[in-house]
Design an enzyme around this catalytic site. Structure first.
Site, PDB file in Angstrom:
ATOM      1  N   ASP A 280      34.281 -40.061  25.831  1.00  0.00           N
ATOM      2  CA  ASP A 280      32.924 -39.320  26.435  1.00  0.00           C
ATOM      3  C   ASP A 280      31.923 -40.286  25.995  1.00  0.00           C
ATOM      4  OD1 ASP A 280      34.068 -38.986  28.823  1.00  0.00           O
ATOM      5  OD2 ASP A 280      35.130 -37.106  27.623  1.00  0.00           O
TER       6      ASP A 280
ATOM      7  N   GLU B 249      35.086 -33.143  39.562  1.00  0.00           N
ATOM      8  CA  GLU B 249      35.748 -33.708  38.824  1.00  0.00           C
ATOM      9  C   GLU B 249      35.891 -32.282  37.665  1.00  0.00           C
ATOM     10  OE1 GLU B 249      36.992 -38.057  38.660  1.00  0.00           O
ATOM     11  OE2 GLU B 249      34.785 -37.250  37.340  1.00  0.00           O
TER      12      GLU B 249
ATOM     13  N   TYR C  44      39.448 -45.329  40.027  1.00  0.00           N
ATOM     14  CA  TYR C  44      38.327 -44.388  39.290  1.00  0.00           C
ATOM     15  C   TYR C  44      37.845 -46.536  38.654  1.00  0.00           C
ATOM     16  CZ  TYR C  44      34.866 -42.315  36.256  1.00  0.00           C
ATOM     17  OH  TYR C  44      33.833 -41.716  35.257  1.00  0.00           O
TER      18      TYR C  44
END
Length: 256
Positions: free
Chosen positions: A52, A41, A167
């Site tokens: 994040d 990725e 995911y």
């Protein structure tokens, strides 16, 4: 060139492109692949990476500060594709840089620069019709995030429209290295299995061989991000690739 996994569990390795430099990311990527990563990725640096945690935020800030752009990441993808033709490559980005480039232009560029798939963290499946059209036209795999809090109806749509792999987020919150694997992960994978036989990869908090082995008991692959980005941050200049290669190789070792 495909998003597939070899030895179970597969390994997906996340790198923030351009941290500590584009050339270093290229070397780190090859080291990760050569030591067991099935899929890369490539994170597109963004000025406001809200999903994040602090480790990837810092890496993104450093790369943005060096002027790394989406176009740079596309060029890096092409170099990695040429060097390691069989490795899966996913472009990992927020929506904003892609919208600025234009969906059609982006998808064409992603394909021509060797990417197999795309994961846009803030692209929700309910609003993805135009995006999915452009992805299909360019034979790219759209990958969506599935969270433990998602209702079954949403998981069904994510399972239907994701390609390559799904995911599965192991917990609610931001990315980051954890000492233990959340129990939500197995439950989420079990719920997704009701709707699909596509591969499911588990991410958020996977940071050691024990976690990878645990994920392999119920999912198809483990995604390693913050632990590797932190390792790069803490490495002496010039040895990042060597350290990441050793780390990825160790993830393949049976947990003791």
């Amino acid at each position: 060139m495909a998003l597939s996994f070899g030895t179970k569990p597969g390994l997906v390795v996340y790198l923030t492109a351009g941290d500590p430099s584009l050339e270093a990311t290229y070397s780190i990527a090859l080291a990760a692949i050569d030591n067991g990563a099935d899929v890369l990725e490539l994170g597109v640096p963004f000025s406001d990476p809200l999903a994040d945690g602090p480790v990837i935020q810092r890496a993104s800030e450093r790369a943005v500060g060096r002027g790394v752009t989406l176009h740079d990441v596309l060029a890096l993808s092409k170099r990695i594709r040429e060097a390691r033709p069989l490795t899966g490559i996913v472009l990992f980005s927020y929506l904003n840089p892609v919208v600025r480039m234009g969906l059609d232009a982006f998808c064409k560029a992603a394909k021509s620069n060797g990417a197999d798939g795309v994961l846009l963290t803030d692209m929700i499946v309910e609003e993805a019709a135009d995006y999915l059209t452009h992805m299909r036209e360019n034979n790219l795999a759209p990958i969506f995030l599935a969270a433990p809090t998602s209702p079954d109806e949403r998981l069904r749509a994510i399972a239907e429209h994701s390609q390559g792999f799904i995911y599965a987020i192991s917990r609610v919150g931001i990315t980051g290295k954890q000492t233990s694997l959340e129990s939500d992960a197995e439950s989420l994978v079990r719920r997704l299995r009701q709707f699909t036989s596509k591969p499911i990869a588990v991410g958020f908090g996977i940071s050691n061989a024990e976690h990878v082995a645990a994920v392999g008991q119920f999912a198809d692959a483990a995604i390693i991000g913050s632990a590797i980005v932190l390792l790069i941050e803490q490495s002496e200049p010039g040895i990042e690739a060597e350290r990441v290669g050793e780390f990825v190789r160790d993830l393949r070792q049976p947990a003791t």
